[in-house]
Design an enzyme around this catalytic site. Sequence first.
Site, PDB file in Angstrom:
ATOM      1  N   HIS A  85       0.816  -1.208   0.000  1.00 38.42           N
ATOM      2  CA  HIS A  85       0.000   0.000   0.000  1.00 38.42           C
ATOM      3  C   HIS A  85       0.854   1.264   0.000  1.00 38.42           C
ATOM      4  CE1 HIS A  85      -4.056  -1.851   0.857  1.00 38.42           C
ATOM      5  NE2 HIS A  85      -3.221  -2.879   0.983  1.00 38.42           N
ATOM      6  N   ASP A  86       2.068   1.169   0.493  1.00 41.61           N
ATOM      7  CA  ASP A  86       2.955   2.334   0.486  1.00 41.61           C
ATOM      8  C   ASP A  86       3.637   2.511  -0.861  1.00 41.61           C
ATOM      9  OD1 ASP A  86       4.255   4.563   1.783  1.00 41.61           O
ATOM     10  OD2 ASP A  86       6.072   3.373   1.842  1.00 41.61           O
ATOM     11  N   ASP A 216      -5.847 -19.780   3.271  1.00 49.12           N
ATOM     12  CA  ASP A 216      -5.531 -21.196   3.123  1.00 49.12           C
ATOM     13  C   ASP A 216      -5.658 -21.846   4.500  1.00 49.12           C
ATOM     14  OD1 ASP A 216      -3.122 -21.019   4.575  1.00 49.12           O
ATOM     15  OD2 ASP A 216      -1.834 -21.189   2.820  1.00 49.12           O
TER      16      ASP A 216
END
Length: 314
Positions: A85-86, A216
């Site tokens: 996200h950065d 998972d």
Amino acid sequence: MLLHSAILFTLAARAVAGASGSSNTSPSSPSTTSSASNSSSSGSSSTGSPSSTDCSTWSKVASDLSSTFQGCGPAARGAIRAPFHDCINNGCDGSLILGSECSRSENAGLPPTCTLLAAKAKQYNVGTADMIQFAAAVAIAVCPLGPRVRALVGRTDSSTPAAEGLVPSTKDPIAQILRQFAAVGMSAADVVALVGSHTVATQSFDDPSQAGKALDSTPSRWDVKFYSETKAGTAPYSFSSDRRMTNDSSTEGSWDRFARSQHAWAVAFTSAWDRFVVVGNDVGKLKDCSSSLPGSSKRRAEGMGSPMGDGAFH
């Protein structure tokens, strides 16, 4: 890739068109320039303190965060998710925290991680962009079977926020996702390798009615069950983008290869990660503090000694 809550990063990220600034160069290939630029290299930005390149300081950070991330639980998952996200918009510049991007809906679930990492950066007097990347490297190393990725420090921090809406959702077409990552130098095989970080992920916002479900059956282990279970439809929960990658012509081959081999995935993931987390930075000016990471005295991830970007993906 757009990460939802403790889930890693949901694929894709729109590279900022027309961004300007320093180029991203592979540590092992200084002359190679990535297609991504750091648009925050001008304007409102600040550089991390000199201690941000002191590896003895980063050793203390590693010891501190190793305790926080033990068990490969929510704190570790958030730390692994944060770099995506950065870095995907303005480059790896710390604006996720310094530009208050963490409060946006596209970064839902990350505020606790941002609060933790901001406090650690202040505590150790180091750069925020470096803290985001280094914390993720520690978290990956702490998770059972996790590889030792490279930990470079010395990035330039920026408080200039990236444009909003650049992190896409899990509903985006695979072709679009691949184009977005290609814009920051990632191949289709790189994207499949990076998405494997969902092996230690859970989701909270993709489907709130099933919040907390893992991607998972072994969310505390850095293994390849994510690949096989997503394709077989037996995972507790799967993102639409992940399911579609299992049979897309551009990604199916790499998906199946990683499902069969922990070694192949470790090689591919390490190479892709090492190149992704320096997007928008001049690698020649960064310092390698990988020796500060947990377990760094052991043989590092398979293929770590190979030139980044070589034929490890094919």
